[in-house]
Scaffold this motif. Structure first.
Motif, PDB file in Angstrom:
ATOM      1  N   VAL A  58       0.835  -1.207   0.000  1.00 23.51           N
ATOM      2  CA  VAL A  58       0.000   0.000   0.000  1.00 23.51           C
ATOM      3  C   VAL A  58       0.869   1.256   0.000  1.00 23.51           C
ATOM      4  O   VAL A  58       0.639   2.188  -0.779  1.00 23.51           O
ATOM      5  CB  VAL A  58      -0.967  -0.004   1.208  1.00 23.51           C
ATOM      6  N   VAL A  59       1.905   1.269   0.829  1.00 26.15           N
ATOM      7  CA  VAL A  59       2.794   2.434   0.891  1.00 26.15           C
ATOM      8  C   VAL A  59       3.544   2.610  -0.428  1.00 26.15           C
ATOM      9  O   VAL A  59       3.666   3.734  -0.940  1.00 26.15           O
ATOM     10  CB  VAL A  59       3.775   2.308   2.079  1.00 26.15           C
ATOM     11  N   ALA A  60       4.028   1.510  -1.006  1.00 25.51           N
ATOM     12  CA  ALA A  60       4.748   1.604  -2.283  1.00 25.51           C
ATOM     13  C   ALA A  60       3.840   2.153  -3.376  1.00 25.51           C
ATOM     14  O   ALA A  60       4.257   3.020  -4.163  1.00 25.51           O
ATOM     15  CB  ALA A  60       5.288   0.233  -2.680  1.00 25.51           C
ATOM     16  N   PHE A  61       2.600   1.690  -3.441  1.00 24.14           N
ATOM     17  CA  PHE A  61       1.677   2.177  -4.459  1.00 24.14           C
ATOM     18  C   PHE A  61       1.373   3.658  -4.254  1.00 24.14           C
ATOM     19  O   PHE A  61       1.319   4.423  -5.219  1.00 24.14           O
ATOM     20  CB  PHE A  61       0.389   1.356  -4.446  1.00 24.14           C
ATOM     21  N   GLN A  62       1.184   4.083  -3.017  1.00 24.34           N
ATOM     22  CA  GLN A  62       0.910   5.499  -2.755  1.00 24.34           C
ATOM     23  C   GLN A  62       2.106   6.376  -3.127  1.00 24.34           C
ATOM     24  O   GLN A  62       1.938   7.478  -3.644  1.00 24.34           O
ATOM     25  CB  GLN A  62       0.523   5.703  -1.297  1.00 24.34           C
ATOM     26  N   LEU A  63       3.326   5.889  -2.882  1.00 20.28           N
ATOM     27  CA  LEU A  63       4.516   6.644  -3.269  1.00 20.28           C
ATOM     28  C   LEU A  63       4.644   6.753  -4.788  1.00 20.28           C
ATOM     29  O   LEU A  63       5.024   7.799  -5.320  1.00 20.28           O
ATOM     30  CB  LEU A  63       5.766   6.006  -2.675  1.00 20.28           C
ATOM     31  N   ILE A  64       4.314   5.677  -5.484  1.00 20.87           N
ATOM     32  CA  ILE A  64       4.390   5.704  -6.949  1.00 20.87           C
ATOM     33  C   ILE A  64       3.361   6.678  -7.519  1.00 20.87           C
ATOM     34  O   ILE A  64       3.653   7.444  -8.440  1.00 20.87           O
ATOM     35  CB  ILE A  64       4.205   4.289  -7.521  1.00 20.87           C
ATOM     36  N   VAL A  65       2.165   6.675  -6.981  1.00 22.14           N
ATOM     37  CA  VAL A  65       1.135   7.602  -7.455  1.00 22.14           C
ATOM     38  C   VAL A  65       1.539   9.050  -7.158  1.00 22.14           C
ATOM     39  O   VAL A  65       1.330   9.937  -7.988  1.00 22.14           O
ATOM     40  CB  VAL A  65      -0.234   7.249  -6.833  1.00 22.14           C
ATOM     41  N   ALA A  66       2.147   9.286  -6.004  1.00 21.96           N
ATOM     42  CA  ALA A  66       2.615  10.635  -5.682  1.00 21.96           C
ATOM     43  C   ALA A  66       3.713  11.070  -6.646  1.00 21.96           C
ATOM     44  O   ALA A  66       3.741  12.225  -7.096  1.00 21.96           O
ATOM     45  CB  ALA A  66       3.116  10.692  -4.246  1.00 21.96           C
ATOM     46  N   GLY A  67       4.622  10.146  -6.990  1.00 25.96           N
ATOM     47  CA  GLY A  67       5.660  10.461  -7.969  1.00 25.96           C
ATOM     48  C   GLY A  67       5.081  10.757  -9.339  1.00 25.96           C
ATOM     49  O   GLY A  67       5.552  11.660 -10.048  1.00 25.96           O
ATOM     50  N   HIS A  68       4.042  10.024  -9.709  1.00 24.25           N
ATOM     51  CA  HIS A  68       3.388  10.264 -10.995  1.00 24.25           C
ATOM     52  C   HIS A  68       2.739  11.646 -11.034  1.00 24.25           C
ATOM     53  O   HIS A  68       2.859  12.373 -12.020  1.00 24.25           O
ATOM     54  CB  HIS A  68       2.350   9.189 -11.261  1.00 24.25           C
ATOM     55  N   SER A  69       2.068  12.007  -9.954  1.00 29.18           N
ATOM     56  CA  SER A  69       1.422  13.321  -9.934  1.00 29.18           C
ATOM     57  C   SER A  69       2.445  14.458  -9.915  1.00 29.18           C
ATOM     58  O   SER A  69       2.149  15.561 -10.359  1.00 29.18           O
ATOM     59  CB  SER A  69       0.477  13.438  -8.744  1.00 29.18           C
ATOM     60  N   PHE A  70       3.662  14.183  -9.415  1.00 25.97           N
ATOM     61  CA  PHE A  70       4.718  15.189  -9.455  1.00 25.97           C
ATOM     62  C   PHE A  70       5.319  15.305 -10.860  1.00 25.97           C
ATOM     63  O   PHE A  70       5.589  16.397 -11.351  1.00 25.97           O
ATOM     64  CB  PHE A  70       5.815  14.835  -8.443  1.00 25.97           C
ATOM     65  N   LEU A  71       5.524  14.162 -11.512  1.00 26.50           N
ATOM     66  CA  LEU A  71       6.184  14.162 -12.827  1.00 26.50           C
ATOM     67  C   LEU A  71       5.290  14.607 -13.966  1.00 26.50           C
ATOM     68  O   LEU A  71       5.760  15.251 -14.898  1.00 26.50           O
ATOM     69  CB  LEU A  71       6.690  12.758 -13.159  1.00 26.50           C
ATOM     70  N   LYS A  72       4.025  14.266 -13.926  1.00 29.45           N
ATOM     71  CA  LYS A  72       3.143  14.493 -15.077  1.00 29.45           C
ATOM     72  C   LYS A  72       3.083  15.955 -15.513  1.00 29.45           C
ATOM     73  O   LYS A  72       3.246  16.237 -16.707  1.00 29.45           O
ATOM     74  CB  LYS A  72       1.750  13.946 -14.782  1.00 29.45           C
ATOM     75  N   PRO A  73       2.866  16.915 -14.620  1.00 29.94           N
ATOM     76  CA  PRO A  73       2.799  18.298 -15.120  1.00 29.94           C
ATOM     77  C   PRO A  73       4.166  18.868 -15.524  1.00 29.94           C
ATOM     78  O   PRO A  73       4.239  19.727 -16.394  1.00 29.94           O
ATOM     79  CB  PRO A  73       2.211  19.085 -13.965  1.00 29.94           C
ATOM     80  N   ARG A  74       5.243  18.379 -14.926  1.00 30.70           N
ATOM     81  CA  ARG A  74       6.553  18.964 -15.191  1.00 30.70           C
ATOM     82  C   ARG A  74       7.299  18.293 -16.341  1.00 30.70           C
ATOM     83  O   ARG A  74       7.904  18.957 -17.169  1.00 30.70           O
ATOM     84  CB  ARG A  74       7.407  18.887 -13.922  1.00 30.70           C
ATOM     85  N   PHE A  75       7.318  16.971 -16.341  1.00 24.51           N
ATOM     86  CA  PHE A  75       8.084  16.204 -17.332  1.00 24.51           C
ATOM     87  C   PHE A  75       7.191  15.121 -17.929  1.00 24.51           C
ATOM     88  O   PHE A  75       7.365  13.943 -17.651  1.00 24.51           O
ATOM     89  CB  PHE A  75       9.308  15.552 -16.671  1.00 24.51           C
ATOM     90  N   SER A  76       6.262  15.514 -18.757  1.00 18.42           N
ATOM     91  CA  SER A  76       5.281  14.547 -19.273  1.00 18.42           C
ATOM     92  C   SER A  76       5.917  13.473 -20.148  1.00 18.42           C
ATOM     93  O   SER A  76       5.398  12.364 -20.241  1.00 18.42           O
ATOM     94  CB  SER A  76       4.183  15.270 -20.039  1.00 18.42           C
ATOM     95  N   ALA A  77       7.046  13.758 -20.792  1.00 16.09           N
ATOM     96  CA  ALA A  77       7.689  12.756 -21.634  1.00 16.09           C
ATOM     97  C   ALA A  77       8.359  11.659 -20.805  1.00 16.09           C
ATOM     98  O   ALA A  77       8.618  10.562 -21.312  1.00 16.09           O
ATOM     99  CB  ALA A  77       8.732  13.414 -22.535  1.00 16.09           C
ATOM    100  N   ALA A  78       8.633  11.920 -19.539  1.00 17.23           N
ATOM    101  CA  ALA A  78       9.326  10.952 -18.689  1.00 17.23           C
ATOM    102  C   ALA A  78       8.383   9.987 -17.989  1.00 17.23           C
ATOM    103  O   ALA A  78       8.834   9.066 -17.317  1.00 17.23           O
ATOM    104  CB  ALA A  78      10.157  11.687 -17.651  1.00 17.23           C
ATOM    105  N   VAL A  79       7.080  10.163 -18.132  1.00 20.73           N
ATOM    106  CA  VAL A  79       6.115   9.343 -17.401  1.00 20.73           C
ATOM    107  C   VAL A  79       6.208   7.852 -17.762  1.00 20.73           C
ATOM    108  O   VAL A  79       6.236   7.004 -16.862  1.00 20.73           O
ATOM    109  CB  VAL A  79       4.683   9.895 -17.574  1.00 20.73           C
ATOM    110  N   PRO A  80       6.279   7.448 -19.049  1.00 17.98           N
ATOM    111  CA  PRO A  80       6.393   6.007 -19.327  1.00 17.98           C
ATOM    112  C   PRO A  80       7.664   5.379 -18.745  1.00 17.98           C
ATOM    113  O   PRO A  80       7.620   4.276 -18.193  1.00 17.98           O
ATOM    114  CB  PRO A  80       6.405   5.935 -20.855  1.00 17.98           C
ATOM    115  N   ALA A  81       8.782   6.076 -18.829  1.00 19.31           N
ATOM    116  CA  ALA A  81      10.019   5.551 -18.252  1.00 19.31           C
ATOM    117  C   ALA A  81       9.900   5.457 -16.729  1.00 19.31           C
ATOM    118  O   ALA A  81      10.402   4.509 -16.112  1.00 19.31           O
ATOM    119  CB  ALA A  81      11.196   6.434 -18.637  1.00 19.31           C
ATOM    120  N   TYR A  82       9.230   6.434 -16.131  1.00 22.34           N
ATOM    121  CA  TYR A  82       9.025   6.403 -14.681  1.00 22.34           C
ATOM    122  C   TYR A  82       8.219   5.174 -14.285  1.00 22.34           C
ATOM    123  O   TYR A  82       8.566   4.491 -13.318  1.00 22.34           O
ATOM    124  CB  TYR A  82       8.315   7.678 -14.228  1.00 22.34           C
TER     125      TYR A  82
END
Length: 113
Positions: A58-82
């Protein structure tokens, strides 16, 4: 955990129940010649290992979702690699964490009272 829907709470509870049930069946098969204290200690270690495993996921999934929400607006091209990196990290992390937890459970079963 506060903003989870009731269906998500139910899913977590059913996961805990199924892992605990499997642990208790495994416990019953191994405690035929063990004393009561050894069976109790091993049972508590098994249930604690199952709960820690689910909490880690549960903690790992929440951290990944938080990282996604941080990356998406700033570096949208890096999302698939993330997501590829995060998926591989979670798979290996969960595997290694499971090995450590069940090593502790095995050591708990080796302790004879």
């Amino acid at each position: 955990m506060k903003d989870m829907k009731w269906t998500e709470h139910l899913s977590v509870i059913s996961s805990v129940a199924s892992i605990t049930g499997v642990s208790l069946v495994w416990l019953q098969a191994l405690t035929k010649e063990a004393s009561f204290m050894t069976a109790l200690f091993g049972g508590v270690a098994s249930v604690a290992g199952a709960l820690v495993s689910i909490g880690t996921l549960v903690v790992a999934f929440q951290l990944i979702v938080a990282g996604h929400s941080f990356l998406k607006p700033r570096f949208s091209a890096a999302v698939p690699a993330y997501w590829l990196f995060a998926s591989a990290a979670v798979i290996w992390g969960v595997f290694l964490f499971q090995m450590i937890i069940w090593w502790f459970v095995r050591e708990a079963w080796a302790t004879r009272f």
